[in-house]
Design an enzyme around this catalytic site. Structure first.
Site, PDB file in Angstrom:
ATOM      1  N   CYS A 137      -4.764   2.382  -3.733  1.00 47.60           N
ATOM      2  CA  CYS A 137      -3.512   2.880  -3.131  1.00 47.60           C
ATOM      3  C   CYS A 137      -2.355   1.932  -3.360  1.00 47.60           C
ATOM      4  O   CYS A 137      -1.469   1.799  -2.510  1.00 47.60           O
ATOM      5  CB  CYS A 137      -3.683   3.167  -1.635  1.00 47.60           C
ATOM      6  SG  CYS A 137      -4.789   4.514  -1.278  1.00 47.60           S
ATOM      7  N   LYS A 178     -10.552  -0.286  10.543  1.00 40.04           N
ATOM      8  CA  LYS A 178     -10.790  -1.458   9.692  1.00 40.04           C
ATOM      9  C   LYS A 178     -11.161  -2.684  10.523  1.00 40.04           C
ATOM     10  O   LYS A 178     -11.290  -3.782   9.991  1.00 40.04           O
ATOM     11  CB  LYS A 178      -9.546  -1.752   8.848  1.00 40.04           C
ATOM     12  CG  LYS A 178      -9.210  -0.648   7.831  1.00 40.04           C
ATOM     13  CD  LYS A 178      -7.989  -1.031   7.030  1.00 40.04           C
ATOM     14  CE  LYS A 178      -7.323   0.165   6.382  1.00 40.04           C
ATOM     15  NZ  LYS A 178      -7.976   0.587   5.146  1.00 40.04           N
ATOM     16  N   GLN A 218      -4.895  -4.947   7.214  1.00 41.31           N
ATOM     17  CA  GLN A 218      -5.969  -5.817   6.731  1.00 41.31           C
ATOM     18  C   GLN A 218      -6.066  -7.126   7.508  1.00 41.31           C
ATOM     19  O   GLN A 218      -6.958  -7.928   7.250  1.00 41.31           O
ATOM     20  CB  GLN A 218      -5.761  -6.143   5.241  1.00 41.31           C
ATOM     21  CG  GLN A 218      -5.856  -4.945   4.321  1.00 41.31           C
ATOM     22  CD  GLN A 218      -7.232  -4.306   4.314  1.00 41.31           C
ATOM     23  OE1 GLN A 218      -8.225  -4.925   4.722  1.00 41.31           O
ATOM     24  NE2 GLN A 218      -7.308  -3.067   3.866  1.00 41.31           N
ATOM     25  N   HIS A 225       0.865  -1.181   0.000  1.00 40.24           N
ATOM     26  CA  HIS A 225       0.000   0.000   0.000  1.00 40.24           C
ATOM     27  C   HIS A 225       0.903   1.234   0.000  1.00 40.24           C
ATOM     28  O   HIS A 225       2.008   1.187   0.546  1.00 40.24           O
ATOM     29  CB  HIS A 225      -0.832  -0.053   1.287  1.00 40.24           C
ATOM     30  CG  HIS A 225      -1.932   0.961   1.387  1.00 40.24           C
ATOM     31  ND1 HIS A 225      -1.705   2.263   1.752  1.00 40.24           N
ATOM     32  CD2 HIS A 225      -3.272   0.858   1.199  1.00 40.24           C
ATOM     33  CE1 HIS A 225      -2.848   2.922   1.790  1.00 40.24           C
ATOM     34  NE2 HIS A 225      -3.820   2.092   1.453  1.00 40.24           N
ATOM     35  N   ASP A 283       2.810  -4.473   8.182  1.00 36.70           N
ATOM     36  CA  ASP A 283       1.603  -3.660   7.993  1.00 36.70           C
ATOM     37  C   ASP A 283       0.414  -4.600   8.167  1.00 36.70           C
ATOM     38  O   ASP A 283       0.098  -5.391   7.282  1.00 36.70           O
ATOM     39  CB  ASP A 283       1.643  -3.041   6.591  1.00 36.70           C
ATOM     40  CG  ASP A 283       0.329  -2.369   6.205  1.00 36.70           C
ATOM     41  OD1 ASP A 283      -0.659  -2.473   6.962  1.00 36.70           O
ATOM     42  OD2 ASP A 283       0.289  -1.745   5.133  1.00 36.70           O
TER      43      ASP A 283
HETATM   44  C1  LIG Z   1      -2.630  -2.756   3.598  1.00 41.15           C
HETATM   45  C2  LIG Z   1      -2.916  -1.364   4.061  1.00 41.15           C
HETATM   46  N1  LIG Z   1      -1.952  -0.640   4.630  1.00 41.15           N
HETATM   47  C3  LIG Z   1      -2.173   0.595   5.074  1.00 41.15           C
HETATM   48  C4  LIG Z   1      -3.390   1.191   4.974  1.00 41.15           C
HETATM   49  C5  LIG Z   1      -3.559   2.595   5.472  1.00 41.15           C
HETATM   50  O1  LIG Z   1      -4.411   2.660   6.549  1.00 41.15           O
HETATM   51  P1  LIG Z   1      -4.864   4.068   7.136  1.00 41.15           P
HETATM   52  O2  LIG Z   1      -5.361   4.867   5.971  1.00 41.15           O
HETATM   53  O3  LIG Z   1      -5.935   3.743   8.111  1.00 41.15           O
HETATM   54  O4  LIG Z   1      -3.674   4.710   7.768  1.00 41.15           O
HETATM   55  C6  LIG Z   1      -4.439   0.480   4.386  1.00 41.15           C
HETATM   56  C7  LIG Z   1      -5.788   1.046   4.251  1.00 41.15           C
HETATM   57  O5  LIG Z   1      -6.190   1.733   3.394  1.00 41.15           O
HETATM   58  C8  LIG Z   1      -4.188  -0.823   3.916  1.00 41.15           C
HETATM   59  O6  LIG Z   1      -5.156  -1.530   3.318  1.00 41.15           O
END
Ligand SMILES: Cc1ncc(COP(=O)(O)O)c(C=O)c1O
Lengths: 151, 420
Positions: free
Chosen positions: B377, B239, B216, B135, B213
């Site tokens: 993203c 999430k 998910q 991401h 990370d």
């Molecule tokens: C795999 C992953 N990493 C990071 C993020 C970023 O999360 P956040 O926007 O809550 O900081 C997301 C969510 O969009 C994600 O799916």
């Protein structure tokens, strides 16, 4: 099947999306410009052959959603043979129409995009090709993006 | 009515998943004349009444600033906030509550590590190893760090549309210059579940610091930072049934202790003079300013709620939904699917032949189905797969196989609508 969507996906739009007109590269173009909608990943390149102040030929290539493809296709049909000033006026009308739904003056078949204003997320799709056209006419080398401030 | 708290949490116990929907007030509505089908859980999950009530209760009864007060409300707010930290430590099986730093979410957690840990430990010529499926929030902070320090980025490759890490090539990438391995646990675009325990183990043997990370994964399966063996793990509350604006960065105690502050301000200092300051021990060193107290309390309620159902039960249901959706879509002509055939999470990315993702999502919305279309993203991953965007259906435990079957019908109708 999706009757309630006919305001967005009008027959004309579906037709131009499936069979885009003037969908080709132009090797001897006077100028060209790229449009990019990072939200959708839409990319298109618009080519112009100018004859003084007048657009003699126009074409485009690229990929995008139904609305952006149909918009580019109908644009090419609409602006061929027109002057810069005429095109500038049409751009203003289109922008007004897709953001407010109001049709001012005669926009011809472009009126099929009047329903887009009800779908705020799709306004950028409908207007992308017009921004690329403006960029090509202004001779800006920079690709235009729907995420820049003035779009 | 069955609520999570009444659900027996033994693994394998039959759970009436559809009945759990009653815990989520938002699910009971029509969109465009059709019952809402919420398949955008990878973007954010819905919130159960238990979480909404915890927020209400905090603001109606306990609201005050934390740590600085002596009065009753401040004591309650502090107890609530620090109680959430202890709960998060237990939720992740961290060794101590001090290993839990509250952040705004995954993105801020990763930026914190890139700034506070990265600025101190990364030098020119060092390699930061990521994967090709990250991401943007686990990519751009490292690009910024690489720009500041002259470090280089490298990427563990994936294997085509199946989107799994090429584990045969890991040794080739774990070179002596690698100082950090940062990777996604479950890909939000592919539904791939990465073998993070194995990879952290291999990295640790080479003295490489590791970050996972878990955006998910944390709300979708049991997760144990000691078993994974990572140095850092970041996630977002929103999430996993929690509120937006709160997240957690887990950092292994010894690593956090050696890190300088991230931001400066109140809450993080021991003593301040005009020219210099000293700062607190972790985790408070990394929490400058008034934190999201309500968010932490809401997150506490979310963790209790999920454990009431049992995360192993949620994981099983999640994989069933993912497998069902994958098999159902694979049965349709003209669908291109991304991510692993088997062993996938409840996230399914797909393309409908010649129809742009945004048109698919627009038409699905007309039938009350919330999908997402775009690059999710993960622009470099999309480029690698040779696509600009995909449509994505992502599930949570309140989704049902009936909803997936209805969704497949709608995909069929969309193909007919566009004459494909
Ligand atoms: C795999 C992953 N990493 C990071 C993020 C970023 O999360 P956040 O926007 O809550 O900081 C997301 C969510 O969009 C994600 O799916």
């Amino acid at each position: 099947m999706f009757d309630d969507l006919s305001d967005l996906y009008q027959e004309v739009i579906l037709d131009h999306c499936k069979h885009p007109r003037n969908f080709r590269e132009m090797t001897a173009a006077t100028c060209s410009a790229q449009g990019h909608n990072p939200l959708c990943g839409d990319q298109l390149k618009l080519y112009l052959t100018l004859d003084g102040d007048r657009i003699r030929d126009v074409s485009f290539v690229g990929s995008g959603c139904c609305i952006s493809k149909a918009s580019a296709s109908l644009l090419t049909e609409c602006v061929k043979g027109k002057t810069r000033a005429e095109v500038g006026k049409t751009f203003d009308q289109v922008r007004e129409m897709v953001t407010t739904g109001k049709i001012e003056g005669d926009v011809g078949r472009l009126a099929v995009f009047a329903g887009v204003h009800k779908y705020p997320a799709r306004v950028k799709c409908a207007i992308l090709a017009w921004h690329a056209l403006a960029a090509a006419l202004n001779g800006q080398g920079q690709p235009v993006s729907t995420e820049s401030e003035d779009i | 009515m069955m609520t999570a708290s009444t659900v027996n949490r033994l693994p394998g116990k039959e759970i009436d998943w559809a009945a759990l929907r009653a815990d989520f007030p938002i699910l009971d509505q029509k969109v465009n004349g059709h019952p809402l089908v919420y398949f955008d859980n990878a973007a954010t999950s819905q919130k159960p009444r238990a979480v909404i009530n915890a927020l209400d209760h905090y603001y109606e009864r306990d609201n005050a600033n934390v740590h600085r007060g002596i009065h009753e409300l401040s004591n309650r707010a502090t107890a609530g906030f620090e109680g959430a930290r202890a709960r998060a430590a237990a939720f992740l099986n961290a060794r101590a509550a001090e290993e839990i730093v509250f952040t705004r979410g995954t993105t801020e957690g990763i930026n914190l590590v890139a700034a506070a840990w990265g600025n101190r430990h990364i030098k020119a010529g060092d390699v930061i190893l990521l994967t090709e499926m990250e991401h943007h929030s686990n990519l751009v902070p490292w690009q910024l760090l690489a720009e500041r320090t002259g470090a280089k980025l490298a990427f563990l490759p994936i294997t085509g549309d199946i989107g799994q890490l090429d584990l045969n090539r890991v040794d080739e990438f774990l070179t002596r210059d690698v100082k950090l391995l940062a990777m996604v646990h479950i890909s939000n675009s592919l539904g791939t579940i990465n073998p993070v325990s194995e990879l952290c183990d291999r990295a640790r043997k080479l003295g490489i610091t590791t970050l996972v990370d878990a955006a998910q994964s944390v709300g979708h399966r049991p997760l144990d930072v000691q078993e994974i063996g990572c140095d850092f793990l970041a996630f977002s509350g929103h999430k996993m049934c929690g509120p937006t604006g709160i997240g957690v960065l887990y950092g292994r105690g010894e690593v956090l202790e050696r890190m300088p502050p991230y931001q400066g301000g109140g809450e993080m200092i021991l003593s301040v003079e005009y020219q210099r300051s000293t700062w607190k021990q972790p985790p408070h060193r990394f929490e400058a300013g008034t934190p999201d107290i309500a968010g932490a309390i809401g997150l506490h309620a979310a963790m209790d709620y999920l454990d009431g159902i049992g995360r192993e039960n949620i994981a099983r249901h999640d994989m069933e939904l993912g497998a069902h959706a994958y098999a159902t879509l694979a049965g349709l002509q003209g669908i291109r699917l991304f991510g692993p055939h088997v062993g996938r999470a409840g996230i399914v990315s797909f393309l409908v032949k010649d129809i742009h993702a945004h048109d698919v999502v627009e038409l699905a919305n007309r039938r009350g189905i919330a999908l997402r279309g775009g690059h999710h993203c993960t622009q470099p991953l999309m480029r690698k797969l040779g696509v600009e965007s995909t449509s994505r259906a992502s599930f949570y435990f309140y989704n049902t196989t009936d909803e997936i079957d209805g969704f497949a019908e709608v995909i069929r109708d969309i193909m007919k609508f566009f004459g494909r």
